[in-house]
Design an enzyme around this catalytic site. Sequence first.
Site, PDB file in Angstrom:
ATOM      1  N   GLY A   1       0.803  -1.219   0.000  1.00  0.00           N
ATOM      2  CA  GLY A   1       0.000   0.000   0.000  1.00  0.00           C
ATOM      3  C   GLY A   1       0.836   1.270   0.000  1.00  0.00           C
TER       4      GLY A   1
ATOM      5  N   HIS B   1       4.113   1.485  -8.233  1.00  0.00           N
ATOM      6  CA  HIS B   1       3.116   0.416  -8.094  1.00  0.00           C
ATOM      7  C   HIS B   1       2.185   0.410  -9.313  1.00  0.00           C
ATOM      8  CE1 HIS B   1       3.849   1.230  -3.614  1.00  0.00           C
ATOM      9  NE2 HIS B   1       4.142  -0.053  -3.736  1.00  0.00           N
TER      10      HIS B   1
ATOM     11  N   SER C   1       9.372   5.231  -3.654  1.00  0.00           N
ATOM     12  CA  SER C   1       9.195   4.257  -2.579  1.00  0.00           C
ATOM     13  C   SER C   1       8.179   4.807  -1.590  1.00  0.00           C
ATOM     14  CB  SER C   1      10.533   4.042  -1.864  1.00  0.00           C
ATOM     15  OG  SER C   1      10.331   3.397  -0.630  1.00  0.00           O
ATOM     16  N   SER C   2       7.403   3.893  -1.005  1.00  0.00           N
ATOM     17  CA  SER C   2       6.451   4.325   0.025  1.00  0.00           C
ATOM     18  C   SER C   2       7.205   4.988   1.177  1.00  0.00           C
ATOM     19  CB  SER C   2       5.670   3.126   0.559  1.00  0.00           C
ATOM     20  OG  SER C   2       5.084   2.426  -0.510  1.00  0.00           O
TER      21      SER C   2
HETATM   22  P1  AMP Z   1       5.950  -2.429  -1.597  1.00  0.00           P
HETATM   23  O1  AMP Z   1       4.566  -1.862  -1.509  1.00  0.00           O
HETATM   24  O2  AMP Z   1       7.018  -1.432  -1.278  1.00  0.00           O
HETATM   25  O3  AMP Z   1       6.095  -3.734  -0.873  1.00  0.00           O
HETATM   26  O4  AMP Z   1       6.171  -2.767  -3.121  1.00  0.00           O
HETATM   27  C1  AMP Z   1       5.268  -3.555  -3.839  1.00  0.00           C
HETATM   28  C2  AMP Z   1       5.851  -3.843  -5.190  1.00  0.00           C
HETATM   29  O5  AMP Z   1       6.106  -2.623  -5.874  1.00  0.00           O
HETATM   30  C3  AMP Z   1       7.188  -4.595  -5.127  1.00  0.00           C
HETATM   31  O6  AMP Z   1       7.230  -5.560  -6.174  1.00  0.00           O
HETATM   32  C4  AMP Z   1       8.194  -3.496  -5.354  1.00  0.00           C
HETATM   33  O7  AMP Z   1       9.402  -3.951  -5.935  1.00  0.00           O
HETATM   34  C5  AMP Z   1       7.443  -2.612  -6.337  1.00  0.00           C
HETATM   35  N1  AMP Z   1       7.967  -1.238  -6.345  1.00  0.00           N
HETATM   36  C6  AMP Z   1       8.185  -0.438  -5.269  1.00  0.00           C
HETATM   37  N2  AMP Z   1       8.729   0.725  -5.673  1.00  0.00           N
HETATM   38  C7  AMP Z   1       8.858   0.665  -7.011  1.00  0.00           C
HETATM   39  C8  AMP Z   1       9.367   1.556  -8.018  1.00  0.00           C
HETATM   40  N3  AMP Z   1       9.861   2.750  -7.717  1.00  0.00           N
HETATM   41  N4  AMP Z   1       9.340   1.142  -9.310  1.00  0.00           N
HETATM   42  C9  AMP Z   1       8.841  -0.075  -9.639  1.00  0.00           C
HETATM   43  N5  AMP Z   1       8.359  -0.964  -8.743  1.00  0.00           N
HETATM   44  C10 AMP Z   1       8.362  -0.606  -7.454  1.00  0.00           C
END
Ligand code: AMP
Length: 305
Positions: A31, A37, A187-188
């Site tokens: 989230g 995402h 990034s979140s």
């Molecule tokens: P997270 O919500 O941070 O667990 O990320 C969920 C998915 O989104 C994971 O597969 C991450 O690698 C991907 N993700 C997070 N940040 C990015 C980004 N800047 N570019 C592409 N994919 C991302």
Amino acid sequence: MQIVQSIEELRSKLRQWKREEQRVALVPTMGHLHQGHVSLIERAQASADKVVASIYVNPSQFDRPDDLGNYPRTLESDIEQLKAVSVDMLFAPTDAIIYPGGHSNKTRIDIPGMTNILCGAHRPGHFIGVATIVCKLFNLVQPNIAVFGKKDFQQLMIIRQMTSDLNLPVEIVGAPTWRENSGLAMSSRNSYLNADEFEKASKIYQCLCECAQAMLDGNRHFQELESRAISQLNDAGFESDYVSIRRAIDLTTPTDLDEPESLVVLAAAFLGDARLIDNLQIRDYSRSGNIARAAARASEIVQSV
Ligand code: AMP
């Protein structure tokens, strides 16, 4: 968009899609969604008839309780974003649904040699939690494909390994890293940065680019390059966990004599309260052979992942 919490509801909808022979893609997230995402969802839509996004802040992958407690939870605005890109289903379970016996699952998935290096060495248990929740999500959703970001390169490699080792019938797709104009990987956790830190944070990407360029220019002193990047980050106010040059195929350390096909430079560093990670993959490293030619082609070869 259908929003489901319970496993029964999830399975019933999925059964219907399977009967209709729809190809299902899964995009797991925690989230606080951003454009990175969304790019995974669009990638999933390109390869499947139905896209399931999941939002679940998985307690078992957090090595510090305060980090879990502070993790941003923005379900209402996430739902709006998912609707805007026409996701078919959001699976947003509670802890009680995912871990009925508490999150110390007795069954854990570990891949020694992959889960305990790099980020795994600095966040003990993190990747065991990741691999275990992803396996659970694969069992629940039974997707044909699942899309993960290359931004979390080590995570992607671990999921590929797990899927192959456990013969899971899921095609794993890695999608490129989505960046701010400054180069900072979205990034979140970037929401923990104040305005000054947000500006400074792109330094991590600049260090990776500099390191990759030096490698393409023929510098084989990998440890020196890593140390230089760590010093640059620390001098700029980061607290580095590591900068490491690895073989992209299995994350092992290349020797000076190796001619690996593809290398990856990975970095993790704190800036204020945010632990930032990023990486750059250098494809065709061995085939770059003629270093001068390789340097000329550097901007083509260095691919942000
Ligand atoms: P997270 O919500 O941070 O667990 O990320 C969920 C998915 O989104 C994971 O597969 C991450 O690698 C991907 N993700 C997070 N940040 C990015 C980004 N800047 N570019 C592409 N994919 C991302």
